[in-house]
Scaffold this motif. Sequence first.
Motif, mmCIF file in Angstrom:
data_model
loop_
_atom_site.group_PDB
_atom_site.id
_atom_site.type_symbol
_atom_site.label_atom_id
_atom_site.label_comp_id
_atom_site.label_asym_id
_atom_site.label_seq_id
_atom_site.Cartn_x
_atom_site.Cartn_y
_atom_site.Cartn_z
ATOM 1 N N GLU A 94 -8.013 -5.095 -1.798
ATOM 2 C CA GLU A 94 -9.052 -4.631 -1.980
ATOM 3 C C GLU A 94 -9.257 -2.974 -1.877
ATOM 4 O OE1 GLU A 94 -11.940 -7.548 -0.096
ATOM 5 O OE2 GLU A 94 -13.300 -5.236 -0.052
ATOM 6 N N VAL A 95 -9.851 -2.232 -3.147
ATOM 7 C CA VAL A 95 -9.596 -0.424 -2.683
ATOM 8 C C VAL A 95 -11.281 -0.619 -2.796
ATOM 9 C CG1 VAL A 95 -9.159 1.225 -3.509
ATOM 10 C CG2 VAL A 95 -8.324 -0.463 -4.185
ATOM 11 N N GLU A 96 -11.917 0.178 -1.523
ATOM 12 C CA GLU A 96 -13.074 0.814 -0.736
ATOM 13 C C GLU A 96 -13.399 1.671 -2.469
ATOM 14 O OE1 GLU A 96 -14.156 1.997 3.076
ATOM 15 O OE2 GLU A 96 -13.188 0.461 3.456
ATOM 16 N N GLY A 97 -14.617 1.140 -2.756
ATOM 17 C CA GLY A 97 -15.807 1.539 -3.548
ATOM 18 C C GLY A 97 -15.135 1.592 -5.029
ATOM 19 N N MET A 98 -14.323 0.100 -5.387
ATOM 20 C CA MET A 98 -13.707 -0.408 -6.502
ATOM 21 C C MET A 98 -14.839 -1.717 -6.735
ATOM 22 S SD MET A 98 -11.271 0.827 -7.936
ATOM 23 C CE MET A 98 -10.578 2.143 -8.352
ATOM 24 N N ARG A 99 -15.131 -2.027 -7.552
ATOM 25 C CA ARG A 99 -15.838 -3.486 -8.158
ATOM 26 C C ARG A 99 -15.061 -4.417 -7.432
ATOM 27 N NH1 ARG A 99 -16.954 -6.589 -11.873
ATOM 28 N NH2 ARG A 99 -16.482 -5.097 -13.316
ATOM 29 N N THR A 100 -13.877 -4.665 -8.393
ATOM 30 C CA THR A 100 -13.158 -6.360 -8.121
ATOM 31 C C THR A 100 -12.112 -5.741 -7.366
ATOM 32 O OG1 THR A 100 -11.893 -5.265 -10.613
ATOM 33 C CG2 THR A 100 -13.853 -6.641 -10.365
ATOM 34 N N LEU A 101 -10.736 -6.337 -7.235
ATOM 35 C CA LEU A 101 -9.732 -6.544 -6.595
ATOM 36 C C LEU A 101 -9.004 -6.110 -7.665
ATOM 37 C CD1 LEU A 101 -9.669 -9.894 -4.900
ATOM 38 C CD2 LEU A 101 -10.057 -8.060 -3.935
ATOM 39 N N GLN A 102 -7.867 -5.390 -7.269
ATOM 40 C CA GLN A 102 -6.921 -4.150 -7.984
ATOM 41 C C GLN A 102 -5.330 -5.099 -7.710
ATOM 42 O OE1 GLN A 102 -7.983 -2.048 -10.207
ATOM 43 N NE2 GLN A 102 -10.161 -2.851 -8.974
ATOM 44 N N THR A 103 -5.079 -4.905 -8.851
ATOM 45 C CA THR A 103 -3.250 -5.210 -8.419
ATOM 46 C C THR A 103 -2.674 -3.667 -7.917
ATOM 47 O OG1 THR A 103 -3.318 -4.404 -10.324
ATOM 48 C CG2 THR A 103 -3.465 -6.995 -10.434
ATOM 49 N N SER A 104 -2.154 -4.569 -6.679
ATOM 50 C CA SER A 104 -1.145 -3.394 -5.982
ATOM 51 C C SER A 104 -0.228 -3.218 -6.668
ATOM 52 C CB SER A 104 -1.308 -3.516 -4.337
ATOM 53 O OG SER A 104 -0.089 -4.926 -4.572
ATOM 54 N N CYS A 105 0.671 -3.894 -7.061
ATOM 55 C CA CYS A 105 1.683 -3.212 -8.601
ATOM 56 C C CYS A 105 1.218 -2.171 -9.632
ATOM 57 C CB CYS A 105 2.939 -4.472 -8.422
ATOM 58 S SG CYS A 105 1.493 -5.461 -10.417
ATOM 59 N N SER A 106 0.076 -2.134 -9.569
ATOM 60 C CA SER A 106 0.111 -1.286 -10.950
ATOM 61 C C SER A 106 -1.054 -0.804 -10.849
ATOM 62 C CB SER A 106 -0.595 -2.099 -12.461
ATOM 63 O OG SER A 106 -1.653 -2.856 -11.918
ATOM 64 N N PHE A 107 -1.494 0.069 -9.392
ATOM 65 C CA PHE A 107 -2.271 0.782 -9.171
ATOM 66 C C PHE A 107 -2.092 2.407 -8.689
ATOM 67 C CE2 PHE A 107 -5.873 2.841 -6.678
ATOM 68 C CZ PHE A 107 -6.856 2.705 -7.736
ATOM 69 N N PRO A 108 -1.533 3.426 -9.068
ATOM 70 C CA PRO A 108 -1.349 4.285 -8.476
ATOM 71 C C PRO A 108 -2.191 4.969 -8.074
ATOM 72 C CG PRO A 108 -1.628 4.240 -11.220
ATOM 73 C CD PRO A 108 -2.020 3.098 -10.613
ATOM 74 N N ILE A 109 -1.412 5.514 -6.873
ATOM 75 C CA ILE A 109 -2.390 6.372 -5.462
ATOM 76 C C ILE A 109 -2.513 7.984 -6.482
ATOM 77 C CG2 ILE A 109 -2.535 7.416 -3.575
ATOM 78 C CD1 ILE A 109 -1.176 4.244 -2.446
ATOM 79 N N THR A 110 -3.704 8.038 -6.299
ATOM 80 C CA THR A 110 -3.846 9.654 -7.256
ATOM 81 C C THR A 110 -5.228 10.277 -6.024
ATOM 82 O OG1 THR A 110 -5.411 8.628 -8.424
ATOM 83 C CG2 THR A 110 -3.314 8.843 -9.162
ATOM 84 N N ALA A 111 -5.460 9.235 -5.778
ATOM 85 C CA ALA A 111 -6.772 10.172 -4.463
ATOM 86 C C ALA A 111 -6.722 9.583 -2.962
ATOM 87 C CB ALA A 111 -8.020 9.702 -5.407
ATOM 88 N N PRO A 112 -7.673 9.568 -2.030
ATOM 89 C CA PRO A 112 -7.803 9.428 -1.474
ATOM 90 C C PRO A 112 -8.627 8.183 -0.362
ATOM 91 C CG PRO A 112 -8.974 11.565 -0.624
ATOM 92 C CD PRO A 112 -7.954 11.374 -2.483
ATOM 93 N N ILE A 113 -7.825 6.877 -1.055
ATOM 94 C CA ILE A 113 -8.744 5.530 -1.169
ATOM 95 C C ILE A 113 -8.376 5.466 0.412
ATOM 96 C CG2 ILE A 113 -8.753 5.638 -3.463
ATOM 97 C CD1 ILE A 113 -6.118 3.858 -3.462
ATOM 98 N N LYS A 114 -9.241 4.081 0.323
ATOM 99 C CA LYS A 114 -8.860 3.224 1.576
ATOM 100 C C LYS A 114 -8.344 2.020 0.916
ATOM 101 C CE LYS A 114 -11.821 5.269 4.502
ATOM 102 N NZ LYS A 114 -13.582 5.817 5.308
ATOM 103 N N ILE A 115 -7.317 1.396 1.491
ATOM 104 C CA ILE A 115 -7.003 0.007 0.703
ATOM 105 C C ILE A 115 -6.493 -1.220 2.177
ATOM 106 C CG2 ILE A 115 -5.041 -0.749 -0.170
ATOM 107 C CD1 ILE A 115 -4.720 2.025 -0.892
ATOM 108 N N HIS A 116 -7.061 -2.474 1.759
ATOM 109 C CA HIS A 116 -6.742 -3.153 2.395
ATOM 110 C C HIS A 116 -6.631 -4.315 1.884
ATOM 111 C CE1 HIS A 116 -10.301 -1.654 5.607
ATOM 112 N NE2 HIS A 116 -11.107 -1.565 3.788
#
Lengths: 637, 157
Positions: free
Chosen positions: A79-101
């Motif tokens: 879960e990435v805060e602010g994103m509507r759906t769940l995100q696949t962690s393998c293909s999600f590059p971190i480009t901003a200070p996000i909050k991940i659960h």
Amino acid sequence: MKKDELRTPVSQRPHVIESTHVEKGIGENVSVFINDKKITVPFGTSILDACRENQIHVPTLCHHPDLCIAGTCRICVVEVEGMRTLQTSCSFPITAPIKIHTSTPMVRKARRHIVDLLLSEHYGECYTCVRNNNCELQSLAKEYGVDEYMFGHVTESRYKVDKSSYSVVRDMDKCILCKRCVRTCIDLQEVGVLEAIDRGYETHISTFMEKPLADVICINCGQCINRCPTGALKANDPSDEIWEAIDDPTKHVVMQTAPSPRAAIGEMFGQEPGKSFTGEMNTALRRIGFDKVFDTNFTADLTIMEEGTELIKRLYSALVKKDKSVALPQFTSCSPGWVKYLEHFYPDYIPNLSSAKSPQQMFGALIKTFYAQEEGIDPKDIVCVALMPCAAKKFECNRPEMNSSGFKDVDYGLTTREMGKMIMEAGILLPEMPQSHFDNPFGDASGAGLIFGATGGVMEAALRTVLELVTGEKVENFFDRANITPVRGFEGIKYAEVPVTKVGPVPEILKNLIPNWDWLKDATLKVAVVHGTANAKKVMEDIKAGGKFSECHFIEFMACPGGCLGGGGQPIPTTEEIRKKRAQAIYSEDESLPVRKSHENEHVVSLYDKFLTDGPCGEISHKLLHTHYIKRGKFIV
Amino acid sequence: MLLEEKNSLSEEIEKYVNEYGNNRAALMPILQAVQRNHNYVSDFAQQEVARMLDIHPVEVYSVISFYSFLHSKPRGRNIVRLCRTIACDMVGKDAVEKAVTRELGIGFGETTKDGKITLEFTNCLGMCDQGPAMIVNERVFVKLDPEKAINILNEIK
């Protein structure tokens, strides 16, 4: 416009992502919160890598460290805060200070449903599966508490098992469409045999025009087996036939073991990678009932003698006799996957391939001639089994031309995994076995034969011998402790130049081939080492275009990444890290051996005295130890 | 396949490659052109396309198997596709279907013996307000009834 937007369901409204100014952040660090813990990672790191570096467990299935990112299985969602759906962690590059659960109720539920959905199309019983207890799907089902088939379960087989290939068996009922095999075949090996065929529910992995695997351009490397998370791909297992031969008192069952399995077989018994079990394995094999246990490294030494002599002969014809028909650079022929790759993709370069057989086939031919004669055993009663880290060796021993002893030279090729299974079946706990040596008349081999298992090993072994034969001096004078490090390591393509600073007298064994070494004075030997057929393709294209590699004298090719120790028959999983550890095991065992050069192996010398009396590349050795190749071409009929 | 046919097919594909480019992106237009000319993309044609674009034959086959309008097995010279989606279904698709099968003597998914017509179902053609709809090769016919459908078939026969 506003009104229309309100009419669209929430799930279909455009998802606005704030501009992240990608160009700006490259090279910088980003601070993110994973499970409320502040972590700083380089810009562009995937969430999965960030989690793994910080010991936060995220399950994966389609992700494999050797392969590109696919994001098809969705099991690694977070879960990435602010994103509507769940995100696949393998293909999600971190480009901003996000909050991940990584473990919220939504994530856990989604993961359980994903595994459940995968199981709903997964046909087959775990008990009868070759991957039982080593299956990634099985462990995920356990991990996420799938205790009932919420979405149903297939009760009937949908596909026919493809057993056409000598090496790889495909059972698409067990396939979960992670596409690891597709990425392995197309990206990692660039052979391109497997792809996803059809669409939607009908999707399945198959070959060109759904042809049996034996009819397409599969090189049998077995890398797909090694990447498959389930039992959909497996090697063609001959262990039942081998048990039968062992139990038959009239048969003399002989085992030859390659260098790589001993460095990896411990992994089958819960041992850490990177520990050799040579002595323990020998005892275990004898207890299983093999009459003799030989070391394939012996014929690896023989391969060096034959292939090295062939190289010297070729160089002599090309440089001194100015014979234009001699094909240079010479390619190694130890890897059956590579041989078949060349036959399919670059058939015009078959003359470059060394005519020397691979160590496995040399041993088969020797066992059914020399050994049978020495021991007074009828060769038809000998069953020769080869323990190999390789799926393609099963194909190689079934090549019709491999019968120079008058019989099928090697009866069965057995992979490390199947051997481990046989040892378990015999009730033997490998790590607790006492150590023992290999049997005579072939005895213990040299370290040069042993390092055949790692990429660069054939080249290093050949250089040790060629340098000593040419210069008449010890290799230790040129390279520290005879470790030829320029050809070691895991870069895909390695290039090295070895200057011949002086020449010595021609040794006795080569006297009938060349008069002197003067023509090699002040020459520079150019060599290259290539592993993985994707890299082989690059080098072959370079040779075709007349580039740097076309000026080489000798090139080692191995079909599998990392060489034999990363072969398709090795224990699963195989990753870069594990390959490095296995290589370490092989190299340290090499250093511990008293004899480390092929031409110093007394058993090889005595074989040339007693049996192959006309020397390397002589008439007898040509009959028994050399072979020919077939122009197969790329066209699939 | 005869050698002569193979050579002419290779030349034809080469022409398409020159026209559309020799990279992966050109795969679709090339396959569509072959499909238009030959009604299917034979295994030889697939391998020629793969060779010229420097991709693997299985990738070409994968693309063909994905799209309903590309075929790897021989089809009739004309392909008749009847919409089976709900809007057409509710305004009389069944009657048209029965009439068409009776007229041609073949079921859906089959080809007439003379190789002229292949019958297929298709999903929504976007003609929901004018159903039942049918698409013959690349031409759409709407507001069908059994009689009209048979007339259309007779015209292409």
